[in-house]
Write a protein that holds these residues in place. Structure first.
Motif, PDB file in Angstrom:
ATOM      1  N   ALA A   1       0.901  -1.017  -0.018  1.00 49.50           N
ATOM      2  CA  ALA A   1       0.098  -0.039  -0.203  1.00 49.50           C
ATOM      3  C   ALA A   1       0.985   1.250  -0.137  1.00 49.50           C
ATOM      4  O   ALA A   1       1.640   1.569   0.913  1.00 49.50           O
ATOM      5  N   TYR A   2       0.559   2.033  -1.027  1.00 57.07           N
ATOM      6  CA  TYR A   2       1.641   3.300  -1.267  1.00 57.07           C
ATOM      7  C   TYR A   2       1.239   4.362  -0.113  1.00 57.07           C
ATOM      8  O   TYR A   2       0.065   4.465   0.212  1.00 57.07           O
ATOM      9  N   PRO A   3       2.241   4.930   0.504  1.00 52.59           N
ATOM     10  CA  PRO A   3       2.009   5.839   1.629  1.00 52.59           C
ATOM     11  C   PRO A   3       1.120   7.255   0.870  1.00 52.59           C
ATOM     12  O   PRO A   3       1.518   7.498  -0.371  1.00 52.59           O
ATOM     13  N   PHE A   4       0.060   7.616   1.624  1.00 49.57           N
ATOM     14  CA  PHE A   4      -0.602   8.596   1.011  1.00 49.57           C
ATOM     15  C   PHE A   4      -1.337   8.296  -0.344  1.00 49.57           C
ATOM     16  O   PHE A   4      -1.902   9.255  -1.351  1.00 49.57           O
ATOM     17  N   GLY A   5      -1.208   7.147  -0.755  1.00 52.45           N
ATOM     18  CA  GLY A   5      -1.705   6.442  -1.992  1.00 52.45           C
ATOM     19  C   GLY A   5      -0.986   6.858  -3.323  1.00 52.45           C
ATOM     20  O   GLY A   5      -1.590   6.736  -4.416  1.00 52.45           O
ATOM     21  N   ASP A   6       0.049   7.376  -3.021  1.00 50.13           N
ATOM     22  CA  ASP A   6       0.754   7.842  -4.647  1.00 50.13           C
ATOM     23  C   ASP A   6       2.212   6.796  -4.768  1.00 50.13           C
ATOM     24  O   ASP A   6       2.749   6.474  -4.140  1.00 50.13           O
ATOM     25  N   SER A   7       2.040   6.951  -6.328  1.00 47.65           N
ATOM     26  CA  SER A   7       3.023   6.067  -7.002  1.00 47.65           C
ATOM     27  C   SER A   7       3.627   6.658  -8.084  1.00 47.65           C
ATOM     28  O   SER A   7       2.805   7.700  -8.747  1.00 47.65           O
ATOM     29  N   ASN A   8       4.625   6.126  -8.701  1.00 45.45           N
ATOM     30  CA  ASN A   8       5.004   6.506 -10.051  1.00 45.45           C
ATOM     31  C   ASN A   8       5.725   5.243 -10.511  1.00 45.45           C
ATOM     32  O   ASN A   8       5.839   4.357 -10.269  1.00 45.45           O
ATOM     33  N   ASP A   9       6.587   5.487 -11.754  1.00 42.97           N
ATOM     34  CA  ASP A   9       6.867   4.443 -12.505  1.00 42.97           C
ATOM     35  C   ASP A   9       8.094   3.911 -11.983  1.00 42.97           C
ATOM     36  O   ASP A   9       8.297   2.611 -11.737  1.00 42.97           O
TER      37      ASP A   9
ATOM     38  N   GLY B   1       9.321  -8.504  -6.023  1.00 38.71           N
ATOM     39  CA  GLY B   1       8.283  -9.430  -6.146  1.00 38.71           C
ATOM     40  C   GLY B   1       7.148  -9.225  -5.691  1.00 38.71           C
ATOM     41  O   GLY B   1       6.154 -10.118  -5.338  1.00 38.71           O
ATOM     42  N   ILE B   2       6.641  -7.884  -5.463  1.00 35.97           N
ATOM     43  CA  ILE B   2       5.164  -7.348  -5.102  1.00 35.97           C
ATOM     44  C   ILE B   2       4.510  -7.596  -6.430  1.00 35.97           C
ATOM     45  O   ILE B   2       4.826  -7.045  -7.652  1.00 35.97           O
ATOM     46  N   GLN B   3       3.163  -7.963  -6.198  1.00 34.41           N
ATOM     47  CA  GLN B   3       2.236  -8.277  -7.278  1.00 34.41           C
ATOM     48  C   GLN B   3       1.150  -7.237  -7.304  1.00 34.41           C
ATOM     49  O   GLN B   3       0.631  -7.061  -8.493  1.00 34.41           O
ATOM     50  N   LEU B   4       1.016  -6.706  -6.270  1.00 35.33           N
ATOM     51  CA  LEU B   4      -0.101  -5.577  -6.409  1.00 35.33           C
ATOM     52  C   LEU B   4       0.146  -4.502  -5.502  1.00 35.33           C
ATOM     53  O   LEU B   4       0.736  -4.419  -4.462  1.00 35.33           O
ATOM     54  N   GLY B   5      -0.004  -3.446  -5.807  1.00 36.28           N
ATOM     55  CA  GLY B   5       0.095  -1.850  -5.515  1.00 36.28           C
ATOM     56  C   GLY B   5      -1.205  -1.299  -5.225  1.00 36.28           C
ATOM     57  O   GLY B   5      -2.048  -1.005  -6.311  1.00 36.28           O
ATOM     58  N   LEU B   6      -1.478  -0.753  -4.167  1.00 39.34           N
ATOM     59  CA  LEU B   6      -2.698   0.039  -3.796  1.00 39.34           C
ATOM     60  C   LEU B   6      -2.691   1.310  -3.575  1.00 39.34           C
ATOM     61  O   LEU B   6      -2.035   1.879  -2.743  1.00 39.34           O
ATOM     62  N   THR B   7      -3.685   2.085  -4.044  1.00 39.09           N
ATOM     63  CA  THR B   7      -3.747   3.657  -4.026  1.00 39.09           C
ATOM     64  C   THR B   7      -4.988   3.888  -2.843  1.00 39.09           C
ATOM     65  O   THR B   7      -5.315   2.977  -2.434  1.00 39.09           O
ATOM     66  N   VAL B   8      -5.153   5.025  -3.048  1.00 45.35           N
ATOM     67  CA  VAL B   8      -6.508   5.581  -2.169  1.00 45.35           C
ATOM     68  C   VAL B   8      -7.417   6.385  -3.098  1.00 45.35           C
ATOM     69  O   VAL B   8      -7.983   7.070  -2.855  1.00 45.35           O
ATOM     70  N   GLN B   9      -7.517   5.854  -4.349  1.00 46.63           N
ATOM     71  CA  GLN B   9      -8.460   6.530  -5.126  1.00 46.63           C
ATOM     72  C   GLN B   9      -9.639   5.907  -5.281  1.00 46.63           C
ATOM     73  O   GLN B   9      -9.716   4.770  -5.338  1.00 46.63           O
TER      74      GLN B   9
END
Length: 329
Positions: free
Chosen positions: A264-272, A282-290
């Motif tokens: 789970a991304y802190p603050f729901g933020d991610s980039n490339d 080896g992480i298969q899922l990344g979670l935002t808060v959108q």
């Protein structure tokens, strides 16, 4: 999985028509097979419920929802003729009229303040009771992975529960309620908070051993991974992102004996860059808060989640449970 007679094989259709008009099949304690092919069983129900039927014909009572979803207009009770699907027919949930979506709910703290980020135990229990009474199926996050791969069919009204940060109120307030309802959830912790004001290792272990709770990483320090800090060079920024992913992964593996698969991304933020590091670890899922539910074609590293706030009423909670989206006319 929405069924109609047009989708059944001729054998099944004929069996249903005969069963509907005939009185020769008598009610009995055990269920009786009227017809069967490789895809379906048509069954005259005895004194059994969906769980016992799923255990007998599908090999696992936990698959009871497959039978209930296939017979929405027909109650599963003695004397009824029902259809039992024997294999998955629509794992992506995409239909002519629209497509299935899975809401992921995101909680943070639990306590008596009932402010924006803190949900009271009473509120949480009311929400879990609503899910139960309205026949929502709370599934573990790992089941969503198969859905996104087009390999696993999910219940029509599937919902995923997640809790971020790792506050100790998760163990003290939320965990007992989840155990009461038998609902699985994923707890995302940032590792610097573990044993340092947040959840203790013993509490994490106890929740994991329950079989209901999956413990996954939420970074090391809970800093925003998409923001290059003042005076931070590009190389230092890349190294920080790498540590914010690898260090909590290693710590959770050490404590719990299982390599994390979700983040789970802190603050729901991610980039490339962040996504590349997740993949390298080896992480298969990344979670935002959108705020949005997830279709089978949602990008696995930008999954949507709906924040559940303590200062919102039950009507807001109900609106977060979108499990089907119709195509526009």
């Amino acid at each position: 999985m929405r069924f109609s007679l047009m989708r059944f094989t001729p054998l099944i259709v004929c069996a249903l028509m005969i069963a509907g008009c005939s009185s020769s099949i008598l009610r009995s304690a055990s269920s009786q097979i009227i017809a069967k092919d490789r895809d379906f069983i048509v069954l005259h129900v005895g004194n059994e419920d969906a769980r016992s039927l799923a255990r007998r014909y599908l090999g696992d009572k936990k698959h009871y929802w497959v039978i209930e979803d296939a017979n929405q207009a027909t109650p599963i009770k003695a004397g009824r003729e029902i259809v039992i699907p024997l294999r998955t027919t629509n794992p992506t949930g995409i239909e002519f009229s629209g497509y299935q979506t899975v809401p992921i709910l995101c909680y943070h703290r639990f306590g008596q303040r009932s402010d924006r980020m803190e949900v009271t135990p009473e509120q949480f229990r009311e929400q879990m009771e609503y899910l139960k009474n309205k026949d929502y199926r709370v599934i573990p996050l790992k089941d969503l992975l198969g859905f996104l791969k087009g390999e696993r069919q999910l219940p029509k009204r599937a919902v995923v529960l997640t809790i971020d940060d790792g506050h100790r109120s998760i163990y003290k307030e939320a965990f007992p309620i989840l155990k009461e309802y038998g609902y699985p959830a994923t707890v995302f912790v940032y590792s610097d908070y573990m044993n340092n004001g947040g959840l203790k290792t013993s509490e994490l272990t106890a929740m994991k051993k329950s079989g209901l709770i999956s413990i996954q990483p939420h970074s090391k320090t809970h800093s925003n991974l998409t923001v290059q800090q003042a005076g931070e060079s590009r190389s230092k920024y890349q190294r920080r992102v790498r540590q914010e992913i690898s260090i909590p992964n290693d710590r959770l593996t050490q404590y719990l004996g299982e390599r994390p698969r979700f983040y789970a991304y802190p603050f729901g933020d991610s980039n490339d860059l962040v996504i590349e590091e997740l993949q390298a670890n080896g992480i298969q899922l990344g979670l935002t808060v959108q705020r949005q539910s997830n279709a089978a074609f949602t990008y696995p590293y930008l999954l949507h989640r709906t924040m559940i706030f303590g200062d919102r009423d039950m009507q807001a909670f109900k609106k977060s449970l979108v499990t089907f989206k119709a195509f526009r006319q």
